[in-house]
Design a protein around this motif. Structure first.
Motif, PDB file in Angstrom:
ATOM      1  N   GLU A 186       0.798  -1.109   0.131  1.00  0.00           N
ATOM      2  CA  GLU A 186      -0.187  -0.156  -0.074  1.00  0.00           C
ATOM      3  C   GLU A 186       0.562   1.204   0.079  1.00  0.00           C
ATOM      4  N   VAL A 187       1.825   1.294   0.846  1.00  0.00           N
ATOM      5  CA  VAL A 187       2.818   2.332   0.770  1.00  0.00           C
ATOM      6  C   VAL A 187       3.383   2.521  -0.599  1.00  0.00           C
ATOM      7  N   ARG A 188       3.937   1.406  -1.247  1.00  0.00           N
ATOM      8  CA  ARG A 188       4.471   1.644  -2.705  1.00  0.00           C
ATOM      9  C   ARG A 188       3.263   2.295  -3.550  1.00  0.00           C
ATOM     10  N   ARG A 230       1.567   9.223  -5.597  1.00  0.00           N
ATOM     11  CA  ARG A 230       1.784  10.738  -5.172  1.00  0.00           C
ATOM     12  C   ARG A 230       2.910  11.122  -6.232  1.00  0.00           C
ATOM     13  N   SER A 231       3.772  10.124  -6.626  1.00  0.00           N
ATOM     14  CA  SER A 231       4.664  10.920  -7.869  1.00  0.00           C
ATOM     15  C   SER A 231       3.634  10.955  -9.050  1.00  0.00           C
ATOM     16  N   ARG A 232       2.849  10.343  -9.518  1.00  0.00           N
ATOM     17  CA  ARG A 232       2.091  10.620 -10.535  1.00  0.00           C
ATOM     18  C   ARG A 232       1.255  11.908 -10.535  1.00  0.00           C
ATOM     19  N   LEU A 233       0.890  11.813  -9.275  1.00  0.00           N
ATOM     20  CA  LEU A 233      -0.012  13.389  -8.940  1.00  0.00           C
ATOM     21  C   LEU A 233       1.051  14.463  -9.190  1.00  0.00           C
ATOM     22  N   ALA A 234       2.122  14.438  -8.528  1.00  0.00           N
ATOM     23  CA  ALA A 234       3.257  15.521  -8.551  1.00  0.00           C
ATOM     24  C   ALA A 234       3.463  15.796 -10.179  1.00  0.00           C
ATOM     25  N   GLN A 235       3.611  14.593 -10.989  1.00  0.00           N
ATOM     26  CA  GLN A 235       4.064  15.197 -12.526  1.00  0.00           C
ATOM     27  C   GLN A 235       2.787  15.596 -12.854  1.00  0.00           C
ATOM     28  N   GLU A 236       1.700  15.261 -12.875  1.00  0.00           N
ATOM     29  CA  GLU A 236       0.477  15.764 -13.497  1.00  0.00           C
ATOM     30  C   GLU A 236       0.077  17.144 -13.001  1.00  0.00           C
ATOM     31  N   LEU A 237       0.482  17.521 -11.730  1.00  0.00           N
ATOM     32  CA  LEU A 237       0.436  18.992 -11.134  1.00  0.00           C
ATOM     33  C   LEU A 237       1.523  19.802 -11.905  1.00  0.00           C
TER      34      LEU A 237
END
Length: 90
Positions: free
Chosen positions: A41-43, A49-56
């Motif tokens: 779940e942490v992974r 989070r990485s995907r969302l940061a990239q989308e942001l």
């Protein structure tokens, strides 16, 4: 206590110890499964989070680009309006 009773008591004690060990082993395996699930779940959360940061970052880039285009369009509209006023004033 007779020898037979002593042996039976020892066997019963051994059965209890084995049962206790079996219970401890089951509990340990359950904790390991839980930990593996939590690690998974942490992974997944980190990947999200990485995907969302990239989308942001991409969205911020697009927003900045739209602001630049908007400023350029506004500048051109002002120039066009000034040109039209100059033509009408002649």
């Amino acid at each position: 206590m007779t020898n037979g009773e002593t042996v039976r008591a020892a066997i019963e004690g051994l059965r209890k110890a084995i049962a206790s060990l079996d219970g401890a082993l089951d509990a340990r395996l359950e904790r390991e499964r839980d930990r593996a699930e939590i690690d998974g779940e942490v992974r997944r959360v980190n990947a999200d989070r990485s995907r969302l940061a990239q989308e942001l970052d991409q969205s911020e880039f697009r927003a900045n680009r739209l602001e630049e285009v908007n400023r350029e369009v506004s500048r051109r509209l002002v120039t066009a309006m000034e040109t039209i006023r100059a033509v009408l004033d002649r």
